[in-house]
Design a protein around this motif. Structure first.
Motif, PDB file in Angstrom:
ATOM      1  N   ARG A 227      30.665  68.321  70.367  1.00  0.00           N
ATOM      2  CA  ARG A 227      32.065  68.540  70.726  1.00  0.00           C
ATOM      3  C   ARG A 227      32.443  67.975  72.098  1.00  0.00           C
ATOM      4  NH1 ARG A 227      35.377  71.428  67.873  1.00  0.00           N
ATOM      5  NH2 ARG A 227      36.636  71.801  69.762  1.00  0.00           N
ATOM      6  N   GLU A 228      31.525  67.264  72.745  1.00  0.00           N
ATOM      7  CA  GLU A 228      31.857  66.746  74.075  1.00  0.00           C
ATOM      8  C   GLU A 228      33.076  65.831  74.044  1.00  0.00           C
ATOM      9  OE1 GLU A 228      27.639  68.091  74.437  1.00  0.00           O
ATOM     10  OE2 GLU A 228      28.783  66.964  72.939  1.00  0.00           O
ATOM     11  N   GLU A 229      33.212  65.042  72.998  1.00  0.00           N
ATOM     12  CA  GLU A 229      34.372  64.141  72.896  1.00  0.00           C
ATOM     13  C   GLU A 229      35.675  64.936  72.834  1.00  0.00           C
ATOM     14  OE1 GLU A 229      30.830  61.914  71.914  1.00  0.00           O
ATOM     15  OE2 GLU A 229      31.578  63.830  71.164  1.00  0.00           O
ATOM     16  N   ILE A 230      35.695  65.988  72.021  1.00  0.00           N
ATOM     17  CA  ILE A 230      36.905  66.782  71.831  1.00  0.00           C
ATOM     18  C   ILE A 230      37.210  67.648  73.055  1.00  0.00           C
ATOM     19  CG2 ILE A 230      37.931  68.657  70.465  1.00  0.00           C
ATOM     20  CD1 ILE A 230      36.335  67.539  68.062  1.00  0.00           C
ATOM     21  N   ASP A 231      36.165  68.290  73.585  1.00  0.00           N
ATOM     22  CA  ASP A 231      36.380  69.281  74.641  1.00  0.00           C
ATOM     23  C   ASP A 231      36.462  68.683  76.038  1.00  0.00           C
ATOM     24  OD1 ASP A 231      36.275  71.191  72.656  1.00  0.00           O
ATOM     25  OD2 ASP A 231      34.169  71.702  72.993  1.00  0.00           O
ATOM     26  N   GLY A 249      39.454  54.942  73.859  1.00  0.00           N
ATOM     27  CA  GLY A 249      38.273  55.722  73.546  1.00  0.00           C
ATOM     28  C   GLY A 249      38.596  57.198  73.446  1.00  0.00           C
ATOM     29  N   PRO A 250      37.551  58.008  73.257  1.00  0.00           N
ATOM     30  CA  PRO A 250      36.140  57.617  73.166  1.00  0.00           C
ATOM     31  C   PRO A 250      35.827  56.913  71.845  1.00  0.00           C
ATOM     32  CG  PRO A 250      36.378  59.972  72.793  1.00  0.00           C
ATOM     33  CD  PRO A 250      37.734  59.476  73.176  1.00  0.00           C
ATOM     34  N   LEU A 251      35.038  55.829  71.955  1.00  0.00           N
ATOM     35  CA  LEU A 251      34.665  55.020  70.805  1.00  0.00           C
ATOM     36  C   LEU A 251      33.177  55.187  70.510  1.00  0.00           C
ATOM     37  CD1 LEU A 251      36.448  51.685  71.781  1.00  0.00           C
ATOM     38  CD2 LEU A 251      37.212  53.338  70.069  1.00  0.00           C
ATOM     39  N   PRO A 252      32.773  55.112  69.245  1.00  0.00           N
ATOM     40  CA  PRO A 252      31.334  55.146  68.925  1.00  0.00           C
ATOM     41  C   PRO A 252      30.614  53.990  69.607  1.00  0.00           C
ATOM     42  CG  PRO A 252      32.663  55.426  66.943  1.00  0.00           C
ATOM     43  CD  PRO A 252      33.610  55.016  68.036  1.00  0.00           C
ATOM     44  N   ALA A 253      29.532  54.285  70.302  1.00  0.00           N
ATOM     45  CA  ALA A 253      28.833  53.243  71.063  1.00  0.00           C
ATOM     46  C   ALA A 253      28.230  52.180  70.160  1.00  0.00           C
ATOM     47  CB  ALA A 253      27.755  53.878  71.933  1.00  0.00           C
ATOM     48  N   ASP A 254      27.911  52.529  68.902  1.00  0.00           N
ATOM     49  CA  ASP A 254      27.270  51.537  68.040  1.00  0.00           C
ATOM     50  C   ASP A 254      28.230  50.460  67.548  1.00  0.00           C
ATOM     51  OD1 ASP A 254      28.653  53.225  66.342  1.00  0.00           O
ATOM     52  OD2 ASP A 254      27.079  53.335  64.824  1.00  0.00           O
ATOM     53  N   THR A 255      29.544  50.713  67.653  1.00  0.00           N
ATOM     54  CA  THR A 255      30.512  49.676  67.261  1.00  0.00           C
ATOM     55  C   THR A 255      31.366  49.195  68.432  1.00  0.00           C
ATOM     56  OG1 THR A 255      32.075  51.405  66.588  1.00  0.00           O
ATOM     57  CG2 THR A 255      30.670  50.446  64.864  1.00  0.00           C
TER      58      THR A 255
END
Length: 335
Positions: A227-231, A249-255
């Protein structure tokens, strides 16, 4: 009435600290005597260390003693301008000596003093060995943190540059288990403000566009993977956007590290060291440059370690140092 010519800027001055004396830093410094440079180059080191390494490498070398009050002059082939700092004990290529840890730190302190005393000056750092400095009883986690302490800066930001790719770090030298707790809204906002400001101030980018990575796989998958992205991350980015920062962002690091995203950005903020730097070093290892943002001085560094096994053998790759010097010239010219 004839127009006045704008005043000429001072010749840039670059202050090179070769780093660990038993590593390849002195080799790389000696090798610079074979190159011309559109700046004054001052090597902050023990002159005898440079002479000994030049003898081993069979490089003909003349040393001049640096005088801060003298008029600047461009670096010339065959010579090095040296600001003397004495070794604590004689150094042997490839063999670490904890007694020289204080010597390494003394060269950094001298470079900072000279940078703070004069405009159009930048420091370039060679590789240090964190382990031997800690073995000497001195707590040391890296150049970034040490230079921030010397200059009284609360939030230094590590930025790696490889060509047009720029990757900054929200956290630096932390164990992976400690990263989530370090990703706070306060820290993210402080780091992103420094990054945005110095992309303008140091790199001349008028309105920088920054991509921000998520912490968790798939940027948390709507909370199912963390939940770090949301909170934390999304609220911090929303507040900064309201201040005018251009953030995605926040964007998935793999893409995130694909051309579709990168061509729309001036820099990337990764959440931790090994999230962003493996991609950057794959893209430009040997020619990447480390830049410390947030300092009152300009600092670049090589992207590699001390390579003790190569010291004194003439096989060290100078590519990253040459790139660090070239970038430092631009930073010094901007004052």
């Amino acid at each position: 009435m004839p127009s006045r010519k704008p005043p000429r800027k001072a010749l840039p001055r670059l202050l090179l600290t070769p780093g660990e004396p038993a590593g390849v830093g002195p080799d790389l410094a000696v090798g610079l005597s074979r190159r011309a440079l559109a700046a004054e180059l001052v090597v902050i080191a023990d002159p005898e260390l440079l002479r000994e390494r030049a003898r081993r490498l069979k490089v003909r070398l003349e040393l001049d003693t640096f005088d801060p009050a003298a008029k600047r002059r461009a670096h010339r082939r065959g010579r090095l301008l040296v600001c003397p700092v004495p070794l604590r004990v004689p150094s042997v290529a490839g063999r670490l000596a904890p007694a020289n840890a204080e010597y390494v730190l003394a060269t950094l302190r001298r470079a900072v003093e000279l940078c703070q005393a004069d405009r159009n000056t930048a420091m370039v750092t060679g590789p240090v060995h964190k382990g031997v400095i800690n073995d000497a009883g001195i707590r040391f986690s890296g150049h970034t943190e040490y230079l921030a302490e010397l200059t009284g800066v609360a939030t230094p930001v590590m930025l790696l540059v490889a060509g047009s790719l720029r990757v900054a770090l929200a956290t630096t030298h932390l164990a992976l288990r400690d990263v989530p707790a370090a990703i706070t809204a306060h820290r993210l906002k402080a780091v992103l403000r420094v990054l945005a400001r110095d992309l303008v101030r140091r790199f001349g980018i008028a309105r920088p566009r920054i991509l921000v990575a998520g912490l968790n796989p798939h940027a948390g998958e709507q909370g199912h993977l963390g939940r770090e992205e949301i909170d934390v991350i999304e609220p911090a980015l929303a507040e900064l956007r309201a201040e005018g920062l251009r953030l995605t962002g926040p964007l998935p690091a793999d893409t995130l590290f694909t051309q579709r995203h990168l061509r729309q950005a001036d820099a990337v903020l990764a959440m931790y060291h090994d999230q962003g730097l493996p991609v950057l070093k794959y893209a430009g290892f040997g020619e990447a440059v480390n830049v410390t943002l947030g300092l009152p001085i300009a600092r670049t560094s090589v992207d590699h370690g001390t390579a003790l096994e190569l010291a004194g053998h003439g096989r060290a790759d100078p590519g990253s140092l040459h790139a660090a010097l070239a970038l430092a010239v631009g930073l010094a010219r901007r004052g």
